[in-house]
Design a protein around this motif. Structure first.
Motif, PDB file in Angstrom:
ATOM      1  N   VAL A 132      -6.438   3.151   3.302  1.00 30.36           N
ATOM      2  CA  VAL A 132      -6.648   1.793   2.816  1.00 30.36           C
ATOM      3  C   VAL A 132      -5.894   1.667   1.491  1.00 30.36           C
ATOM      4  N   THR A 133      -4.882   0.796   1.459  1.00 34.93           N
ATOM      5  CA  THR A 133      -4.021   0.662   0.279  1.00 34.93           C
ATOM      6  C   THR A 133      -4.216  -0.707  -0.353  1.00 34.93           C
ATOM      7  N   THR A 174      -5.144   8.121  -4.078  1.00 39.22           N
ATOM      8  CA  THR A 174      -3.921   8.062  -4.884  1.00 39.22           C
ATOM      9  C   THR A 174      -4.020   6.880  -5.833  1.00 39.22           C
ATOM     10  N   LEU A 175      -3.581   7.091  -7.070  1.00 32.52           N
ATOM     11  CA  LEU A 175      -3.610   6.046  -8.084  1.00 32.52           C
ATOM     12  C   LEU A 175      -2.235   5.936  -8.739  1.00 32.52           C
ATOM     13  N   ALA A 196      -4.602  12.023  -6.612  1.00 30.84           N
ATOM     14  CA  ALA A 196      -3.206  12.159  -7.049  1.00 30.84           C
ATOM     15  C   ALA A 196      -2.855  10.977  -7.939  1.00 30.84           C
ATOM     16  N   PHE A 197      -2.151  11.242  -9.023  1.00 32.13           N
ATOM     17  CA  PHE A 197      -1.800  10.206  -9.985  1.00 32.13           C
ATOM     18  C   PHE A 197      -0.301   9.903  -9.959  1.00 32.13           C
ATOM     19  N   GLU A 198       0.056   8.788 -10.614  1.00 28.18           N
ATOM     20  CA  GLU A 198       1.445   8.299 -10.664  1.00 28.18           C
ATOM     21  C   GLU A 198       2.031   8.169  -9.259  1.00 28.18           C
ATOM     22  N   ALA A 201       1.486   3.755  -4.813  1.00 24.61           N
ATOM     23  CA  ALA A 201       0.473   2.726  -4.569  1.00 24.61           C
ATOM     24  C   ALA A 201      -0.909   3.339  -4.706  1.00 24.61           C
ATOM     25  N   SER A 202      -1.894   2.482  -4.931  1.00 26.98           N
ATOM     26  CA  SER A 202      -3.275   2.937  -5.032  1.00 26.98           C
ATOM     27  C   SER A 202      -3.914   2.885  -3.651  1.00 26.98           C
TER      28      SER A 202
END
Length: 347
Positions: A132-133, A174-175, A196-198, A201-202
């Motif tokens: 889900v993005t 993911t952020l 996970a960062f950077e 997409a979130s």
């Protein structure tokens, strides 16, 4: 595609505005910073027919991340709303045949909650996983954007767990934000350290089996009724986004203790200064009149709701000194700041 969505570009639901205001209160943001924004007045905030400018909720997020780290705001935004807080949108997720069908309905009717011009929800199935993005393209300060995106993922996770009637732990999150020094708020929010960062997409990813399992709350035919209700809610909504309203929200949002400038407000509204001045002329008002109105409201609020001295209020309101502030109050009310402070409101 929701037929009424385009009508409400640039606005969010009253439910989302309430969520933002409550989060600000919980994290210690003084109400004086946002009470004047369009859509926050009780007659608009407490009536689900109204949709406030997205600029209002974005500004509240900016003020809140000035008081707390963005990850704390994300946690409060996601943990605060119980089922039904976001209206029919919540029940679209929890009443469908499966959580997966519910989140697809929620994606189609996301405009019932957020600005359809800036926010979209995408569902992707890849073998044994579903991702889900959330995409948010709002013109908002970086820290506030981090909080909005991370908080949205937490709300999706919470509603999917409501649909399944058990806590669903993501496979990964993911952020787009950089990793904060402390992950405590985020691990509490998602229930996992697989973050996970950077990222581009979130997003939040679940096992497909968790989202394809029958939902205990599902009722035959209810999803169709809820989709119809979502359409009706959008059709009946009252968007607070005429041009002058948007200008005044933008003007209030740049009034942070210094005199607002025409170029700053024009940039906020993505207009040239010449176009902004022409639009003010078309609405039978002027830049100086609008700035004076904002200053008057700001000064009056500080006098009546704080113990700040006159020098401090002058500095926070863009006046050169206390003498200039006294002259302004005399011009507005025919009295002194001290007398105004002592007078009952409405008197």
């Amino acid at each position: 595609m929701v037929s009424q969505a385009q009508t409400h570009r640039g606005t969010n639901s009253a439910a989302l505005t309430r969520l933002s205001v409550n989060a600000a209160r919980m994290l210690g943001v003084p109400a004086s910073g946002y009470a004047q924004l369009l859509g926050v007045a009780p007659e608009h905030l407490d009536d689900d027919r109204y949709r406030a400018p997205a600029a209002t909720t974005n500004r509240i997020a900016e003020l809140t991340t000035g008081h707390a780290h963005w990850s704390e705001l994300a946690l409060v935004l996601a943990q605060q709303p119980g089922l039904g807080t976001l209206g029919v949108w919540d029940y679209l997720i929890t009443s469908a045949r499966t959580p997966l069908e519910g989140i697809r309905d929620a994606a189609a009717y996301l405009a019932t909650v957020v600005d359809p011009a800036t926010d979209t929800l995408h569902i992707a199935e890849d073998g044994g996983q579903v991702t889900v993005t959330h995409h948010n393209r709002a013109d908002v300060a970086h820290e506030a954007a981090n909080a909005i995106r991370a908080g949205a993922l937490g709300i999706y996770q919470r509603r999917l767990s409501d649909a399944a009637q058990r806590h669903l732990v993501p496979v990964r999150v993911t952020l787009t934000a950089r990793a904060p020094r402390r992950l405590g708020s985020l691990t509490e929010l998602y229930g996992t350290r697989a973050i996970a960062f950077e990222a581009p997409a979130s997003s939040v990813t679940f096992l497909a089996a968790d989202l394809r399992a029958p939902a205990p709350r599902a009722q035959p035919g209810l999803s169709a009724v809820l989709r119809s209700h979502a359409e009706q809610s959008l059709a009946a909504a009252i968007p607070l986004h005429n041009w002058l309203d948007l200008f005044r929200t933008a003007l209030a949002s740049v009034h942070d203790g210094a005199a607002p400038t025409l170029p700053a407000v024009a940039q906020r509204m993505n207009l040239s200064t010449r176009t902004l001045q022409r639009r003010l002329d078309e609405h039978a008002t002027t830049w100086s009149h609008e700035v004076e109105t904002v200053r008057r409201a700001h000064v009056t609020r500080l006098l009546r709701t704080t113990d700040l001295g006159i020098d401090a209020i002058a500095a926070r309101s863009g006046y050169a000194d206390a003498r200039a502030l006294r002259r302004a109050v005399q011009r507005w009310y025919g009295t002194t700041p001290h007398a105004l402070r002592q007078a009952p409101e409405g008197g």
